[in-house]
Design a protein around this motif. Structure first.
Motif, mmCIF file in Angstrom:
data_model
loop_
_atom_site.group_PDB
_atom_site.id
_atom_site.type_symbol
_atom_site.label_atom_id
_atom_site.label_comp_id
_atom_site.label_asym_id
_atom_site.label_seq_id
_atom_site.Cartn_x
_atom_site.Cartn_y
_atom_site.Cartn_z
ATOM 1 N N TYR A 225 26.368 31.250 39.484
ATOM 2 C CA TYR A 225 27.872 31.919 39.453
ATOM 3 C C TYR A 225 28.927 31.322 38.556
ATOM 4 O O TYR A 225 29.426 32.254 37.950
ATOM 5 N N HIS A 228 27.883 32.963 34.807
ATOM 6 C CA HIS A 228 28.386 34.327 34.953
ATOM 7 C C HIS A 228 29.669 34.567 34.658
ATOM 8 O O HIS A 228 29.905 35.289 33.614
ATOM 9 N N TRP A 229 30.574 33.904 35.103
ATOM 10 C CA TRP A 229 31.824 33.942 34.822
ATOM 11 C C TRP A 229 32.457 33.188 33.866
ATOM 12 O O TRP A 229 33.668 33.653 33.234
ATOM 13 N N ASP A 356 29.143 40.683 39.550
ATOM 14 C CA ASP A 356 28.149 39.773 40.072
ATOM 15 C C ASP A 356 27.770 39.609 41.295
ATOM 16 O O ASP A 356 28.760 39.115 42.031
ATOM 17 N N PRO A 358 26.024 36.789 43.432
ATOM 18 C CA PRO A 358 25.302 35.240 43.330
ATOM 19 C C PRO A 358 24.368 35.158 43.912
ATOM 20 O O PRO A 358 23.030 34.637 43.632
ATOM 21 N N ILE A 395 28.982 32.614 50.051
ATOM 22 C CA ILE A 395 29.074 33.546 49.153
ATOM 23 C C ILE A 395 27.901 34.748 49.269
ATOM 24 O O ILE A 395 27.937 35.616 48.493
#
Length: 439
Positions: A225, A228-229, A356, A358, A395
């Motif tokens: 996660y 990705h960010w 995205d 996760p 999440i």
């Protein structure tokens, strides 16, 4: 069917910054690494344009492919002797893991979007076509190329082998998280790899995780996660991708309009015409693309010349994070304002969105359904991960999105004061979630 599994007389090793050593014992693996199709991956960056954000991110698809192979080798070595696993499965998994990214083009996903291509289709074409890779695979068995291709495109009946390189916790993801974190210099992608490898177990349909390894899985998912960010969706890298895609669109548009190039885009012609051969595809890599970009900096077409100069010399677009409910009338006004000052909004005002998910549990019948991660209890029961992990449950199924508008701040700053310039600034502030740093 029993495969012909010739062993090397002496084990070969590659030094690797992530896994320390990559071990090769099967002759077929060693021979595949030496093919021109696999060596081409040295000339394809793993992270595309991210090297313009993280200067260390110069690693290649070649590095990553060897890393995925090594992880599958280690996982399957732990499987040896278990009832659900055979030596033929191991060789199939090793070959598929090594070749899984074989069809990636230059700058990968950006390139695919412009020409409506799919790297997985080209991976399959290279494995099944008249190639060095195909000839080597057929030495194992006449059907071996088809078996390897089926694993990579996830259609193989042995879903256990498929899950090793394509699932929510697979060798592909584990390697690229660790490798990309290493080369970008960030800590987000780190997780307890050794623990994960120790608790992975083969089941008929997929790899599962011993319940005692749940916290290592949580660590892995959160690392994914964050990567990705903080890395994969970094706005500066996305700005470079926007410019890259606009360059390719502009070249295609100029070619179709009959423009006379100083440097004719010979390597791109079949892509423009939509009749790409496998040879055309394999011959194109990032060294060739960058050659053209440097040559096109001298073209008489201002847009193409400017965009190429921006990409080569890292003069990237700035951005604002915008509201997705910015209405059509506002967009029309913004586009019109750009046109009125001589900036073509097709190339100089580009919206880009990314998102995205996760982790997700199995939702039968929904698009892009994902096979969940299962934990294996001491009673040999399988329980979906989010049922036991409060972290993952928090999440699961939650998609995070980000919307940005990219534009050339330097060009707007150089505009003479006018009503049109003021309107552009005003509309960009209105579009953005913040009015800061528009110019």
């Amino acid at each position: 069917m029993s495969y012909r599994c010739e062993q090397l007389t002496e084990e070969k090793v590659f030094k690797d910054p992530v896994h320390r050593y990559i071990h090769v014992r099967y002759k077929v693996i060693w021979d595949l690494i030496g093919t021109k199709e696999f060596q081409r991956l040295r000339r394809i960056k793993q992270l595309g344009t991210s090297y313009l954000t993280f200067h260390g991110a110069e690693h290649s698809r070649f590095n990553h492919s060897l890393g995925v192979y090594e992880l599958v080798r280690r996982i399957t070595e732990n499987f040896t002797g278990r009832d659900a696993w055979s030596e033929d499965q191991r060789l199939l998994a090793l070959a598929a893991s090594l070749l899984h990214d074989l069809g990636h083009g230059p700058f990968s996903h950006s390139f695919e979007k412009v020409f409506d291509l799919d790297h997985e289709n080209y991976t399959k074409a290279i494995i099944l076509g008249d190639t060095e890779v195909n000839a080597i695979l057929r030495k194992v068995a006449d059907t071996f190329p088809e078996e390897v291709a089926a694993v990579i495109n996830k259609s193989h009946e042995d879903q256990l082998v498929v899950s090793l390189i394509s699932s929510q916790i697979d060798a592909d993801r584990m390697d690229y998280l660790l490798r990309d974190a290493y080369f970008t210099g960030v800590s987000y992608g780190q997780f307890d790899l050794e623990r994960l490898l120790r608790v992975m177990r083969p089941k008929k349909e997929q790899v599962v995780i011993k319940q005692t390894g749940m916290h290592a899985v949580e660590d892995y998912i959160l690392s994914r996660y964050q990567m990705h960010w903080q890395v994969y969706f970094h706005p500066v890298s996305r700005s470079a991708e926007v410019i890259l895609s606009r360059i390719l669109h502009r070249v295609k548009e100029l070619y179709q309009s009959g423009y006379h190039f100083k440097q004719t885009p010979d390597h791109f012609l079949s892509f423009f015409k939509g009749d790409v051969t496998l040879t055309d595809y394999v011959q194109l890599d990032e060294t060739i693309v960058m050659f053209y970009f440097q040559q096109w900096m001298e073209e008489t077409d201002f847009i193409l010349s400017d965009l190429c100069d921006r990409f080569v010399n890292r003069r990237l677009f700035k951005f604002v994070s915008h509201h997705i409910d910015f209405d059509a009338k506002d967009w029309q006004m913004l586009y019109g304002a750009f046109e009125s000052v001589g900036l073509d909004p097709t190339y100089y005002l580009v919206e880009d969105s990314t998102s995205d998910l996760p982790y997700d549990f199995y939702r039968p019948g929904e698009s892009n359904e994902r096979v969940p991660i299962y934990l294996l209890t001491p009673d040999d029961e399988l329980i979906e991960l989010s049922r036991l992990s409060t972290i993952v449950d928090a999440i699961s199924g939650k998609t995070r999105s980000d919307h940005k508008l990219f534009y050339p701040r330097d060009m707007i700053e150089r505009l003479p004061d006018s009503e049109a310039k003021n309107q552009i600034i005003s509309l960009l502030k209105m579009t953005g979630r913040t009015g800061k740093n528009i110019i």
